[in-house]
Design a protein around this motif. Structure first.
Motif, PDB file in Angstrom:
ATOM      1  N   ILE A 238       8.390  68.627  71.209  1.00 14.91           N
ATOM      2  CA  ILE A 238       7.568  67.427  71.116  1.00 14.91           C
ATOM      3  C   ILE A 238       8.281  66.369  70.276  1.00 14.91           C
ATOM      4  O   ILE A 238       8.340  65.190  70.647  1.00 14.91           O
ATOM      5  CB  ILE A 238       6.190  67.750  70.523  1.00 14.91           C
ATOM      6  CG1 ILE A 238       5.372  68.595  71.501  1.00 14.91           C
ATOM      7  CG2 ILE A 238       5.429  66.454  70.195  1.00 14.91           C
ATOM      8  CD1 ILE A 238       3.971  68.917  71.026  1.00 14.91           C
ATOM      9  N   ALA A 239       8.842  66.774  69.153  1.00 11.53           N
ATOM     10  CA  ALA A 239       9.553  65.825  68.291  1.00 11.53           C
ATOM     11  C   ALA A 239      10.720  65.189  69.035  1.00 11.53           C
ATOM     12  O   ALA A 239      10.973  63.981  68.916  1.00 11.53           O
ATOM     13  CB  ALA A 239      10.045  66.524  67.029  1.00 11.53           C
ATOM     14  N   SER A 240      11.427  65.975  69.822  1.00 10.41           N
ATOM     15  CA  SER A 240      12.565  65.454  70.590  1.00 10.41           C
ATOM     16  C   SER A 240      12.103  64.426  71.616  1.00 10.41           C
ATOM     17  O   SER A 240      12.742  63.376  71.791  1.00 10.41           O
ATOM     18  CB  SER A 240      13.283  66.610  71.286  1.00 10.41           C
ATOM     19  OG  SER A 240      14.358  66.138  72.082  1.00 10.41           O
ATOM     20  N   ASN A 241      10.993  64.691  72.291  1.00  3.30           N
ATOM     21  CA  ASN A 241      10.471  63.744  73.272  1.00  3.30           C
ATOM     22  C   ASN A 241      10.019  62.448  72.614  1.00  3.30           C
ATOM     23  O   ASN A 241      10.243  61.356  73.153  1.00  3.30           O
ATOM     24  CB  ASN A 241       9.300  64.374  74.030  1.00  3.30           C
ATOM     25  CG  ASN A 241       9.742  65.245  75.183  1.00  3.30           C
ATOM     26  OD1 ASN A 241      10.155  64.762  76.228  1.00  3.30           O
ATOM     27  ND2 ASN A 241       9.671  66.554  74.997  1.00  3.30           N
ATOM     28  N   VAL A 242       9.380  62.554  71.456  1.00  3.36           N
ATOM     29  CA  VAL A 242       8.938  61.351  70.749  1.00  3.36           C
ATOM     30  C   VAL A 242      10.145  60.534  70.296  1.00  3.36           C
ATOM     31  O   VAL A 242      10.142  59.299  70.382  1.00  3.36           O
ATOM     32  CB  VAL A 242       8.035  61.724  69.549  1.00  3.36           C
ATOM     33  CG1 VAL A 242       7.737  60.491  68.695  1.00  3.36           C
ATOM     34  CG2 VAL A 242       6.735  62.356  70.036  1.00  3.36           C
ATOM     35  N   LYS A 243      11.173  61.195  69.861  1.00  5.64           N
ATOM     36  CA  LYS A 243      12.376  60.494  69.404  1.00  5.64           C
ATOM     37  C   LYS A 243      13.044  59.726  70.539  1.00  5.64           C
ATOM     38  O   LYS A 243      13.567  58.627  70.349  1.00  5.64           O
ATOM     39  CB  LYS A 243      13.359  61.494  68.797  1.00  5.64           C
ATOM     40  CG  LYS A 243      14.632  60.853  68.269  1.00  5.64           C
ATOM     41  CD  LYS A 243      15.541  61.888  67.618  1.00  5.64           C
ATOM     42  CE  LYS A 243      16.787  61.226  67.051  1.00  5.64           C
ATOM     43  NZ  LYS A 243      17.676  62.214  66.379  1.00  5.64           N
ATOM     44  N   GLN A 244      12.994  60.290  71.728  1.00  7.86           N
ATOM     45  CA  GLN A 244      13.755  59.735  72.848  1.00  7.86           C
ATOM     46  C   GLN A 244      13.087  58.559  73.542  1.00  7.86           C
ATOM     47  O   GLN A 244      13.768  57.754  74.181  1.00  7.86           O
ATOM     48  CB  GLN A 244      14.023  60.839  73.878  1.00  7.86           C
ATOM     49  CG  GLN A 244      14.974  61.914  73.397  1.00  7.86           C
ATOM     50  CD  GLN A 244      15.085  63.074  74.362  1.00  7.86           C
ATOM     51  OE1 GLN A 244      14.692  62.963  75.533  1.00  7.86           O
ATOM     52  NE2 GLN A 244      15.612  64.195  73.891  1.00  7.86           N
ATOM     53  N   ALA A 245      11.777  58.416  73.439  1.00  6.78           N
ATOM     54  CA  ALA A 245      11.085  57.393  74.233  1.00  6.78           C
ATOM     55  C   ALA A 245      10.166  56.529  73.385  1.00  6.78           C
ATOM     56  O   ALA A 245       9.404  57.040  72.566  1.00  6.78           O
ATOM     57  CB  ALA A 245      10.292  58.056  75.364  1.00  6.78           C
ATOM     58  N   GLU A 246      10.232  55.210  73.595  1.00  6.42           N
ATOM     59  CA  GLU A 246       9.342  54.283  72.891  1.00  6.42           C
ATOM     60  C   GLU A 246       7.910  54.433  73.397  1.00  6.42           C
ATOM     61  O   GLU A 246       7.667  54.803  74.542  1.00  6.42           O
ATOM     62  CB  GLU A 246       9.822  52.843  73.090  1.00  6.42           C
ATOM     63  CG  GLU A 246      11.158  52.539  72.436  1.00  6.42           C
ATOM     64  CD  GLU A 246      11.553  51.075  72.562  1.00  6.42           C
ATOM     65  OE1 GLU A 246      10.688  50.267  72.982  1.00  6.42           O
ATOM     66  OE2 GLU A 246      12.712  50.743  72.267  1.00  6.42           O
TER      67      GLU A 246
END
Length: 375
Positions: A238-246
């Protein structure tokens, strides 16, 4: 494993604040994120370890404690040649399932065992049952990726609406009211939740049940019940997905926000000022918890609805689950040795750089005493 009934955790604030750096809990395993504590091997921790003679210990469960487990496993194995501890970071639900199937000797869970899970454990724990041992606490951060918006403030009802897809735009009136000076975009909100049974989800939804029941019309559970949103299997994912997309938002332990340089939401709790996610602030909320476990079980009930000044109520405590009696003979010595180390003063302080809250002395003493009786 569980603490004495109705024992307060007032010592937690003192115990946690005494540690100068925040500690954050995350289970060790095969996640791609590097553990912030990998370089923190402590000579003091090593010298205090009473090593088992050798062997292999299989464990799995909570991804919330991954970063903590990474440090613990590394330190223990460095101090104890001939031992091999394999913790698979997955989810609390998977860890409990594998424990009750006899596939692992220890499980990590961010929620205490349910009555039916305790009953199921008696098949594996011959003459005994699975018990909850609180091991470390910390805040569940609400991480977000919204360039130009710092110090985002949300309250429980607004968060519940976001994660239930009732609020779908960043410039919704409820968000604007809580952030009157922020330049909020009109873009869509992409909210991420766990796809697997998760103790982190259970704690988040317990928080909603206590503070936003009208906006979250579901009972708390490890399985996600909200509408819409996108899913990912673990906290690191989840953290990785949040980091990758505005435009994204998600929930995970503070260590994952720190590792990914993510902004985190401040919670409007009814206190004089919004409260940031930090180890110290979570400790103030956890200090109001009560021990509700009976017998050998040390499970806790957290105060999710606290309005105490500076208390961050969206917190969790992660438990290690083992048999009180009937542990596997070939892994009992190693399990007790490892659990004794991670509950020790050195084991707890070994996490001081990665955002977890260590056990207060009062709780740690009871946990260590219970570990010594495992058979």
């Amino acid at each position: 494993m569980k603490l004495s009934r109705n024992s307060g955790l007032r010592a937690l604030t003192v115990g946690a604040v005494a540690v100068s750096s925040a500690l954050v809990l995350t289970a060790c395993g095969s996640d791609d994120n590097a553990s912030p504590g990998d370089t923190k091997t402590s000579g003091a921790a090593k010298s205090s370890i009473a090593c088992a003679k050798g062997g292999q210990l299989l464990a799995s469960g909570s991804s919330a404690q991954k970063n903590a487990m990474d440090v613990w496993v590394k330190n223990y194995m460095a101090a104890c040649p001939g031992t091999n501890i394999n913790y698979k970071s997955s989810s609390s639900g998977e860890g409990v399932t594998q424990f009750n199937q006899g596939a692992v000797s220890i499980a990590g869970s961010d929620s205490p065992l349910k009555p039916e899970e305790i009953t199921a454990s008696k098949t594996i724990c011959k003459g005994g049952q699975g018990i909850d041992l609180p091991m470390v606490g910390g805040p569940i951060a609400i991480g977000y990726h919204l360039p130009g918006v710092d110090n985002l403030v949300l309250d429980a009802p607004t968060l519940a609406k976001i994660f239930n897809s009732t609020i779908t735009k960043w410039d919704d009136e409820a968000i604007k009211k809580l952030n009157p000076t922020a330049k909020l975009p009109s873009s869509n909100i992409q909210a991420f939740h766990r796809s697997t049974d998760s103790g982190t989800t259970d704690n988040l939804t317990k928080y909603f049940n206590a503070t936003a029941k009208a906006e979250w019309p579901y009972e708390h559970a490890k399985a996600w019940k909200g509408k819409g949103g996108q899913s990912a299997p673990g906290s690191a994912d989840i953290a990785s997905n949040v980091k990758q997309a505005e435009g994204t938002i998600g929930y995970f332990e503070l260590s994952f926000a720190t590792a990914n340089n993510l902004q985190t939401v401040k919670l409007a709790t009814g206190a004089a000022a919004p409260v940031a996610a930090s180890s110290e602030n979570a400790s103030k909320a956890i200090a109001e918890a009560k021990v509700t476990g009976t017998g050998t079980d040390l499970s806790l009930k957290l105060a999710y609805d606290t309005k105490a000044e500076g208390a961050y109520p969206l917190a969790l405590v992660t438990y290690e689950i083992a048999c009180d009696k009937g542990n596997k003979a070939d892994t009992l010595e190693l399990a007790k040795s490892f659990l004794t180390y991670i509950a020790s003063e050195d084991g707890q302080k070994g996490l001081s750089g990665i955002g977890y809250a260590p056990l207060p002395t009062e709780i740690a003493t009871k946990v260590r005493a219970q570990i010594a009786t495992l058979s």
